[in-house]
Write a protein that holds these residues in place. Structure first.
Motif, PDB file in Angstrom:
ATOM      1  N   TYR A  77       0.863  -1.179   0.000  1.00 10.85           N
ATOM      2  CA  TYR A  77       0.000   0.000   0.000  1.00 10.85           C
ATOM      3  C   TYR A  77       0.901   1.231   0.000  1.00 10.85           C
ATOM      4  O   TYR A  77       1.661   1.452   0.949  1.00 10.85           O
ATOM      5  CB  TYR A  77      -0.920   0.012   1.222  1.00 10.85           C
ATOM      6  CG  TYR A  77      -1.927  -1.109   1.211  1.00 10.85           C
ATOM      7  CD1 TYR A  77      -3.190  -0.937   0.657  1.00 10.85           C
ATOM      8  CD2 TYR A  77      -1.606  -2.363   1.724  1.00 10.85           C
ATOM      9  CE1 TYR A  77      -4.107  -1.970   0.622  1.00 10.85           C
ATOM     10  CE2 TYR A  77      -2.510  -3.407   1.698  1.00 10.85           C
ATOM     11  CZ  TYR A  77      -3.767  -3.210   1.152  1.00 10.85           C
ATOM     12  OH  TYR A  77      -4.667  -4.246   1.113  1.00 10.85           O
ATOM     13  N   LYS A  91      -6.671   3.647   5.399  1.00  6.26           N
ATOM     14  CA  LYS A  91      -7.619   2.720   6.020  1.00  6.26           C
ATOM     15  C   LYS A  91      -7.486   1.319   5.423  1.00  6.26           C
ATOM     16  O   LYS A  91      -7.588   0.320   6.138  1.00  6.26           O
ATOM     17  CB  LYS A  91      -9.041   3.245   5.854  1.00  6.26           C
ATOM     18  CG  LYS A  91      -9.351   4.473   6.699  1.00  6.26           C
ATOM     19  CD  LYS A  91     -10.786   4.939   6.510  1.00  6.26           C
ATOM     20  CE  LYS A  91     -11.096   6.144   7.395  1.00  6.26           C
ATOM     21  NZ  LYS A  91     -12.491   6.627   7.197  1.00  6.26           N
ATOM     22  N   GLN A  92      -7.244   1.238   4.116  1.00  6.69           N
ATOM     23  CA  GLN A  92      -7.027  -0.063   3.483  1.00  6.69           C
ATOM     24  C   GLN A  92      -5.777  -0.733   4.024  1.00  6.69           C
ATOM     25  O   GLN A  92      -5.756  -1.941   4.277  1.00  6.69           O
ATOM     26  CB  GLN A  92      -6.918   0.112   1.970  1.00  6.69           C
ATOM     27  CG  GLN A  92      -8.190   0.549   1.280  1.00  6.69           C
ATOM     28  CD  GLN A  92      -7.988   0.770  -0.210  1.00  6.69           C
ATOM     29  OE1 GLN A  92      -7.175   0.109  -0.847  1.00  6.69           O
ATOM     30  NE2 GLN A  92      -8.733   1.727  -0.771  1.00  6.69           N
ATOM     31  N   GLU A  95      -6.491  -2.144   7.435  1.00  6.54           N
ATOM     32  CA  GLU A  95      -7.232  -3.402   7.355  1.00  6.54           C
ATOM     33  C   GLU A  95      -6.302  -4.551   7.011  1.00  6.54           C
ATOM     34  O   GLU A  95      -6.435  -5.660   7.530  1.00  6.54           O
ATOM     35  CB  GLU A  95      -8.349  -3.290   6.316  1.00  6.54           C
ATOM     36  CG  GLU A  95      -9.522  -2.424   6.758  1.00  6.54           C
ATOM     37  CD  GLU A  95     -10.166  -2.945   8.035  1.00  6.54           C
ATOM     38  OE1 GLU A  95     -10.393  -4.171   8.128  1.00  6.54           O
ATOM     39  OE2 GLU A  95     -10.418  -2.134   8.944  1.00  6.54           O
ATOM     40  N   SER A  96      -5.358  -4.289   6.142  1.00  3.11           N
ATOM     41  CA  SER A  96      -4.372  -5.311   5.782  1.00  3.11           C
ATOM     42  C   SER A  96      -3.516  -5.700   6.985  1.00  3.11           C
ATOM     43  O   SER A  96      -3.264  -6.880   7.234  1.00  3.11           O
ATOM     44  CB  SER A  96      -3.489  -4.800   4.638  1.00  3.11           C
ATOM     45  OG  SER A  96      -2.452  -5.719   4.343  1.00  3.11           O
TER      46      SER A  96
END
Length: 376
Positions: A77, A91-92, A95-96
């Motif tokens: 990311y 935010k992604q 989550e990862s």
């Protein structure tokens, strides 16, 4: 609880009565509930290259991992702190990290302006409760600096103190900032420091504070430390405490007196930079942030180095060594030893050095030399 955290990354650095590595395979507790994400013999790890030189030095790690055929699959990311528009990607990435429980990360830029976003670095530590920052500062025999035989670990409380981010302007020109200190988190980081010392054959833990002025906040941290220290006396672990300004002077005058240092958030940010300067700079100091369930590995001295971004001049050693800490956390100690030994062999040989180490070689050249020194 964290599984097999951290490493013996400093093992090849010096030969002495104590192993050069000061973080062993048993340095931290183990995850009891769930192992890091692993599919078909491959571990999935979140990768956040970061700003500045982050992409260049994480590319070095990728090349080296490919050379040893490390069973790592990256979920990358490209989060950036350069603008305030990256919240969705952040935010992604979070989550990862929550899914994989293990990450490798460069440093994310944090704007100074009042209109800028919050620090993504701090947000990660608080949301994942990775409460302990560990930075290793150790002299390398092939890279001489003003001081020799430096060997200490900085353990920094990561989630409260001045980094609580609670401040407001009560009246034009009058700003109030809230420094949060709790007994529970002071006890948690103090126990972490003493357990670290016990499991790594360290002999002394020093508490760094400013309790002479902040009698309640830092006084709570210091008194909690002293109470926990009493429990470890029977194990032969010494303890002392030192005011932060005196600590800074003692570090540059006689750093050999320190073994394990534990301190609140802001002091840790300052002391880790002093420690890095003592042993050769931010390019060779590895680190990590660990908590009960998550582990995030990143260079110990947090500089984005925008001034040399894209110039192929960055020293990737700190990121490489932080990645070996990650490998050891995942139970891949043989690969960690191979990569860390190759990295230290390159540094100690002194034939290939990046500009920060007094040389003129590129990031790619340093990486290639590490790969050349790997045991195949």
């Amino acid at each position: 609880m964290i599984r097999n955290a951290i490493f013996t990354a400093m093992r090849p650095a010096l030969t002495s009565s104590r192993a050069a590595s000061t973080i062993t395979e048993s340095a931290f507790p183990k995850i009891a509930e769930r192992l890091p994400t692993k599919y078909g013999g491959v571990y999935t790890v979140t990768l956040i290259p970061g700003d500045g030189i982050g992409a260049e030095i994480t590319d070095s790690v990728k090349e080296i991992f490919e050379a040893v055929n490390a069973p790592i699959e990256w979920e990358q990311y490209d989060v950036s702190g350069m603008s305030s528009s990256g919240e969705a990607l952040f935010k992604q990435a979070m989550e990862s990290l929550k899914r994989n429980k293990v990450g490798l990360k460069g440093i994310l830029f944090t704007p100074i302006s009042q209109s800028g976003h919050i620090s993504w670095n701090v947000a990660m530590r608080q949301q994942l409760d990775i409460y302990a920052s560990v930075v290793l500062c150790k002299s390398l025999p092939g890279f001489s600096t003003r001081h020799s035989n430096v060997d200490f670990a900085i353990i920094r409380e990561n989630t409260e103190g001045e980094y609580s981010g609670l401040e407001h302007q009560s009246y034009p020109g009058v700003v109030e900032s809230l420094k949060v200190s709790t007994r529970a988190k002071a006890e948690r980081i103090a126990r972490f420091a003493f357990d670290f010392a016990l499991k790594n054959n360290r002999k002394k833990v020093t508490c760094v504070h400013k309790a002479n002025i902040m009698k309640l906040g830092d006084g709570l941290f210091l008194n909690t430390f002293r109470r926990i220290a009493e429990e470890y006396k029977t194990y032969g672990i010494e303890s002392n405490d030192m005011i932060v300004d005196n600590t800074s002077m003692q570090l540059v005058a006689k750093p050999q007196q320190f073994d394990v240092m534990v301190m609140p958030n802001l002091y840790g940010a300052i002391v880790s930079n002093i420690g890095a300067a003592l042993v050769g700079g931010p390019g060779i100091v590895p680190g990590c942030n660990v908590g009960r369930d998550y582990a995030l590995f990143e260079p110990g001295c947090r500089h984005v180095a925008v001034d040399i971004m894209g110039k192929d001049r960055a020293n990737p050693a700190a990121m490489i060594l932080s990645a070996t800490m990650m490998l050891r956390h995942l139970g891949l100690g043989h690969m960690a030893n191979n990569i860390s030994k190759a990295t230290f062999d390159v540094i100690n040989a002194g034939k290939v050095r990046t500009p920060d180490m007094g040389g003129a070689d590129s990031t790619h050249a340093f990486t290639a030399e590490v790969i050349k020194n790997l045991q195949h």
